[in-house]
Each structure stands twice: as structure tokens, then as C-alpha cells.
Design a protein around this motif. Sequence first.
Motif, mmCIF file in Angstrom:
data_model
loop_
_atom_site.group_PDB
_atom_site.id
_atom_site.type_symbol
_atom_site.label_atom_id
_atom_site.label_comp_id
_atom_site.label_asym_id
_atom_site.label_seq_id
_atom_site.Cartn_x
_atom_site.Cartn_y
_atom_site.Cartn_z
ATOM 1 N N ASP A 320 17.367 62.182 -17.630
ATOM 2 C CA ASP A 320 16.577 60.404 -17.927
ATOM 3 C C ASP A 320 17.239 59.789 -16.611
ATOM 4 N N SER A 321 18.319 59.873 -16.206
ATOM 5 C CA SER A 321 18.214 58.624 -15.435
ATOM 6 C C SER A 321 19.238 59.627 -13.482
ATOM 7 N N LYS A 322 19.202 60.773 -13.963
ATOM 8 C CA LYS A 322 19.873 61.576 -13.423
ATOM 9 C C LYS A 322 20.492 61.946 -12.355
ATOM 10 N N LEU A 323 21.956 61.211 -13.618
ATOM 11 C CA LEU A 323 22.817 60.997 -13.180
ATOM 12 C C LEU A 323 23.858 62.212 -14.013
ATOM 13 N N PRO A 324 25.032 62.481 -13.169
ATOM 14 C CA PRO A 324 25.797 63.954 -13.617
ATOM 15 C C PRO A 324 26.399 63.050 -15.186
ATOM 16 N N TYR A 325 26.199 64.211 -15.689
ATOM 17 C CA TYR A 325 26.928 63.763 -17.267
ATOM 18 C C TYR A 325 29.037 63.743 -16.459
ATOM 19 N N ILE A 326 29.070 62.838 -17.006
ATOM 20 C CA ILE A 326 31.127 62.264 -16.888
ATOM 21 C C ILE A 326 31.496 63.899 -18.125
ATOM 22 N N ILE A 327 32.595 64.706 -17.345
ATOM 23 C CA ILE A 327 33.454 65.242 -17.654
ATOM 24 C C ILE A 327 34.759 64.564 -17.774
ATOM 25 N N ASP A 328 35.199 64.532 -18.817
ATOM 26 C CA ASP A 328 36.783 63.257 -19.118
ATOM 27 C C ASP A 328 37.276 64.464 -20.249
ATOM 28 N N THR A 329 38.829 64.454 -19.779
ATOM 29 C CA THR A 329 39.772 64.982 -20.366
ATOM 30 C C THR A 329 41.067 63.784 -20.610
ATOM 31 N N SER A 330 40.931 62.352 -20.979
ATOM 32 C CA SER A 330 41.873 61.265 -20.664
ATOM 33 C C SER A 330 42.046 61.156 -22.606
ATOM 34 N N TYR A 331 40.826 61.785 -23.331
ATOM 35 C CA TYR A 331 40.845 60.906 -24.753
ATOM 36 C C TYR A 331 42.175 61.972 -25.221
ATOM 37 N N GLN A 332 43.413 61.978 -25.434
ATOM 38 C CA GLN A 332 43.968 63.075 -26.242
ATOM 39 C C GLN A 332 44.234 63.725 -26.097
ATOM 40 N N GLY A 333 43.736 64.410 -24.249
ATOM 41 C CA GLY A 333 44.305 65.816 -23.470
ATOM 42 C C GLY A 333 42.564 66.311 -23.858
ATOM 43 N N LYS A 334 41.745 66.133 -24.720
ATOM 44 C CA LYS A 334 40.371 66.439 -25.503
ATOM 45 C C LYS A 334 39.745 66.463 -24.380
ATOM 46 N N LEU A 335 38.641 67.711 -24.178
ATOM 47 C CA LEU A 335 37.414 67.662 -23.387
ATOM 48 C C LEU A 335 36.337 67.033 -24.020
ATOM 49 N N THR A 336 35.540 66.035 -23.234
ATOM 50 C CA THR A 336 34.798 64.919 -23.718
ATOM 51 C C THR A 336 33.907 65.142 -22.717
ATOM 52 N N VAL A 337 32.172 66.111 -22.791
ATOM 53 C CA VAL A 337 31.278 65.901 -21.886
ATOM 54 C C VAL A 337 30.239 65.048 -22.534
ATOM 55 N N GLU A 338 30.019 63.614 -22.074
ATOM 56 C CA GLU A 338 29.046 62.350 -22.020
ATOM 57 C C GLU A 338 27.913 62.133 -21.559
ATOM 58 N N SER A 339 26.348 62.306 -22.155
ATOM 59 C CA SER A 339 25.606 61.879 -20.935
ATOM 60 C C SER A 339 25.697 59.772 -20.183
ATOM 61 N N PRO A 340 25.384 59.975 -19.378
ATOM 62 C CA PRO A 340 25.838 58.564 -18.041
ATOM 63 C C PRO A 340 24.378 57.600 -18.144
ATOM 64 N N ASN A 341 23.537 58.240 -19.391
ATOM 65 C CA ASN A 341 22.325 57.210 -19.417
ATOM 66 C C ASN A 341 22.780 55.953 -20.120
ATOM 67 N N LEU A 342 22.492 54.776 -19.624
ATOM 68 C CA LEU A 342 22.083 54.288 -19.228
ATOM 69 C C LEU A 342 23.547 53.177 -19.651
ATOM 70 N N LEU A 343 24.425 53.556 -19.213
ATOM 71 C CA LEU A 343 26.522 53.152 -20.220
ATOM 72 C C LEU A 343 26.434 52.330 -19.191
ATOM 73 N N ASP A 344 26.151 51.416 -18.000
ATOM 74 C CA ASP A 344 26.255 50.533 -16.670
ATOM 75 C C ASP A 344 25.833 49.530 -17.974
ATOM 76 N N ASP A 345 23.986 49.602 -18.156
ATOM 77 C CA ASP A 345 23.294 48.626 -18.505
ATOM 78 C C ASP A 345 24.478 48.176 -20.400
ATOM 79 N N PHE A 346 24.415 49.102 -20.571
ATOM 80 C CA PHE A 346 25.394 48.839 -21.615
ATOM 81 C C PHE A 346 26.556 47.841 -21.109
ATOM 82 N N HIS A 347 27.788 48.971 -20.520
ATOM 83 C CA HIS A 347 29.153 47.771 -20.055
ATOM 84 C C HIS A 347 28.883 46.450 -19.511
ATOM 85 N N GLN A 348 27.756 46.123 -19.063
ATOM 86 C CA GLN A 348 27.488 44.588 -18.568
ATOM 87 C C GLN A 348 27.458 44.070 -19.696
ATOM 88 N N LYS A 349 26.709 44.505 -20.705
ATOM 89 C CA LYS A 349 26.832 42.936 -21.574
ATOM 90 C C LYS A 349 27.686 43.209 -23.025
#
Length: 567
Positions: A320-349
Amino acid sequence: MAAKLSIGSIILGILIVLMALLLVAVILVPDKIWKEEAQITNQSRANMTAVYEAEQFYYKTHREYTDSIPKLLEFVRNDSTLQQRQTLVSLTRSFMKVVDNIMNISSIKQISNLSQAAFEITGDLLGNRRYFRKYTEQNFEGISLEINREMMRFDSSAAFPNFCRTKLFVDSLRNLRDKISDYPLQNGILHAIHYADSLKTYYGSIEKDAVTEFWNGEYKKINDFIGAINKTDIKSVSSVGDRLKKFIDRISTSLDAINAANSEADLNKIVSESKNLSELHQKFLSPKFFILTKRYGLTGLNETDSILVNLREEQFYCPDSKLPYIIDTSYQGKLTVESPNLLDDFHQKFLESIEPVRDLPLIEQIDQLDTVLEKTKTVLNENKTLIRKNTDLLLSLKELLVEMDAISNVFFYKYTHELKNFIQILDKEKKLSVLKPEIENILNPMDTLATRIETGDVRDLETKLHYFDTKLKSLDSASMAMRLPRRQKNKLQSNAEVFQPVFDILSQIKAGFNPSYAEALRQAEKSLEHNLLQALEGKKETVYVIFKKKHINHGFIRQGVKSWEEK
């Protein structure tokens, strides 16, 4: 007048056409949009699953995750164990294909069908003996046992030995095919070669007439038995009659097909496939595949391996957004793969929601309070080494340090800190997997703080601070009363003195309570809750002029748990 009527007719015609087109659009376009939305959502979640599995696969070797797409792709594509499993599946399927070719030869297939039907008949007769025993006068049990004995002639009979041997090797080949994963490939193919060679030997000489003659008599006997059964109440408690009829008809059909088959053509096919088995066996023994084919057959890759084998670079990007998925291990060292879709819009609100309370004086005042508390604890720790010989006093000091750490349990202090921490998290974090629980958890503290400000209620914090002050002064008195060398006594600091600024800060907090701050907290709370619901609901885009297409954040995977599957 006629001209006006003509123009009116043209306009009416155009309107009718437009209305018809609109009607078609209303019927077809929404369905098209819904399918597109579902396809994007499903693809995005499948992509996240693929990325997550690739990361886990990478971690097994490196004991760390990577956010480098090229590095991850290269590792997966070049992994030898994955390639070996894929090759093993290919070799197993090649073996299965040749076996299937033999089993699908017309007469071989019919012999297999006959064998399975005969097996079902004997099983049904044995399974229903408890009903047959009730009819001693009709001797149902005796008849069923006799039929079972006679059905065994399909396995061993002097009247048609070649047919029996052919059936034996057809059964063996079918069982091998069904349990191919229970054999190392090299062993399995040797069995298959033996069975195929045996079929070449016996199939061409099967005694079709003798088998048919035997079955005609057996068919009549079983059919008569079925008729007798169906006249009793066995019919109401068991389907044995119907099942027996189905299977004896299946045997008759198979025998008719065997008799009508071109035996010579079928034998030639057996010979040809037997040759294919031998050639495949030589391939298994070749240096390239020898070690691999000593392993047990593998009919297919598991779900994870299938995902990894088909991993492509485009799967690392949201469709949808053509953005890469977020690959993150900052949450208690646990792997998270997350959709980037609309995150900037939500965050601004969310940032806009919290703006009215970002600079509440209360937050700065609590920071000042923390500074004084830390200075006080520093003094306590320095004095602790000087009074260590007085066990009772030392114990009281340690207990006070623990109690001061527990100030985080004082609700006014706790909720103010949570608000401060939430703002800090919101400033640096965009991921919905993090912000959603944070927002849900901060709503109640914000509401409680608003109520506290409205009522001027800071009693729990005030009570705790006065308690600390009393304890600190008591420690000071006891310390001064201790017999210590002058040099040590001069080093003792007043515990209570460094603590006193907290009361000025407390006075500022109480004096600074303003109804507008409470209102700002409530507005921020409502706005956060509203915007979170909007974020979870998604965003609509106008398409085809009058229709709406929904865009959503497609969720995340953390520690194997998929957010869209959680209840």
C-alpha cells in the motif's frame, strides 16, 4: 415545438444512459474496491510473516537480527540446509511421480481399487459381529466369518496365484507411496524397483477368468447376505448393508475394467516405468545426491521453509505505502515486524493531541522533586558508610531508602510521571505496536490527574513527603547522638536539610493548580482516544469520484504473535 421535444428526448436519453452507468458502477465498483482492500491487507500480512520468518532463520545462525534487506535475502538464498531440503523434496517428488505413473496404469489402478474394497468388506464384517451374534437362528456370524475366509482368496489362491501375487505387489507399491517419508530414499526406491520387477513378472499372466468366476459366486453370496441383514433391525443401527453393497459393486466394476484392459499395453507401461525407477536409482547413487538420498523422503517443505524458499525483495515492502516494513528489536529484545502504513499520519495526530499538556508546570515541578529526592538519597548513602557500626541506625537508614524508592506508588506522583514518560515515548516513537498500549494505559492517569487538579488533591504526596521529613530528622538526631571520632562526625551531613526544598516545590504544585490545566488534560485524553480509534479504523481515500477506499495499518508480529489474530 417538435425541435424542443427532440432536444428533450436527447437529454432524457443521455440521463437514462448516465443513470444506467451509475447503477452499474454502484453495483460493481464497491465490490472491486473491497477486493482490492482485502488483497492488499492479505498480501501485507503475508509479507510480514515472510520477513519475520526470514529474521528468525537468520537469528538461528547469527544469534542476532538484521535490518539489512540485502543481507537477509542473501543469507536465505545461499543457505545450504534450506537448499538441501528443497532438493530432497524435488528428488522425493520425482520418485513419487514414477510410482504414481505405475499406480495410474489402468489395470494396476483397478487392482488397487479391488484390493481396497475387499479390505473394507472384511473390516465391516468384523466390525459388525456384535450385531450378527444376536441372530443365531440366521447364523449371521457364521456366514460373515465364512465370507471373510473366502475374501482372503484374493490374497492367496491356487486357482489364480499370479493375480494374488500381482495384487500383493500393487498393495506394497501403494503402501510405499503412502508412507514414502518413512523410508530413506535409497531404500524406498529399491523396494519400488523390486515391486515393479515383480509386477512385470506376474501381471502378464494373471488369471482373469478364474478370478471372475470366483467373484461371481462370492458376489451372489454377499449380496444375499446383505438382503438378509436389511430385513432385520441391524439396518436401523448400522450401515453395514449399504457399505457392503457399495464395495462389492466396486469390486465388480474393477474386475470388468481389468478384463477389458489391454494387458499388453499396460505391461509395456510397467516395463517403461520400471526402467525409469532404475534410472532414478542411479541418480540417487550419484556423487551429487548420494549423501542426500540416504535421508528420509520429504514430500514437501514445511510452511516456514516454503516461505523462505519463495522469499523475494518486494516482500519487504508494504504493497500500500511502498515503504519497507519496520524491523525492530528495541522492545525487550523481542523481534517485531510492523506495517509502516499510515504511521506518520497517526503519529502527527497523536502529537497534536498531547500538545496542550506538553508544558504543564506540574511536569517540571515533579522533575524538580525528583532532583531533590535523588540528592537526599545521595546524602543518605554517603552517611551510611559513617554509621555502619550502629546496626539499628543503619537498618533504619536502609529502610528509608527503600521507602523513598517506593514513592512511585504514590498515585499523584505516579500518574504525573506516567504522563511525562508517555510524552517522551511519543516524541521518539511512531510504531503503533508501541503507542497503542501506551495510549490505552495513559488515559486513566490523565483523567485522574485532571480530577486531582480540579479538587486540589495532593494529599497522598504531601503525606508521604512529611513522613520522609520526620524519618530524616529522626536519623539526623540519632546520628548526632552517636559516639564517633570527631573527624567522622564532621563528615556527617544533615539528611533533612537537603530534603527541605521539596516543601517549596509542593507549595508551588498546590498553588499552581489551575482549572484550565484540568481541562487541557481532559481534552488531550479525549483527543488521544479518538485518534487511536481513528488509527485502528484506518483512513479513507476518495476513488472513482464518489467511492471510498480504506487504507489501514496492517498490524505487526511480535514474538510469533500476529496482532490481527489476537482476540
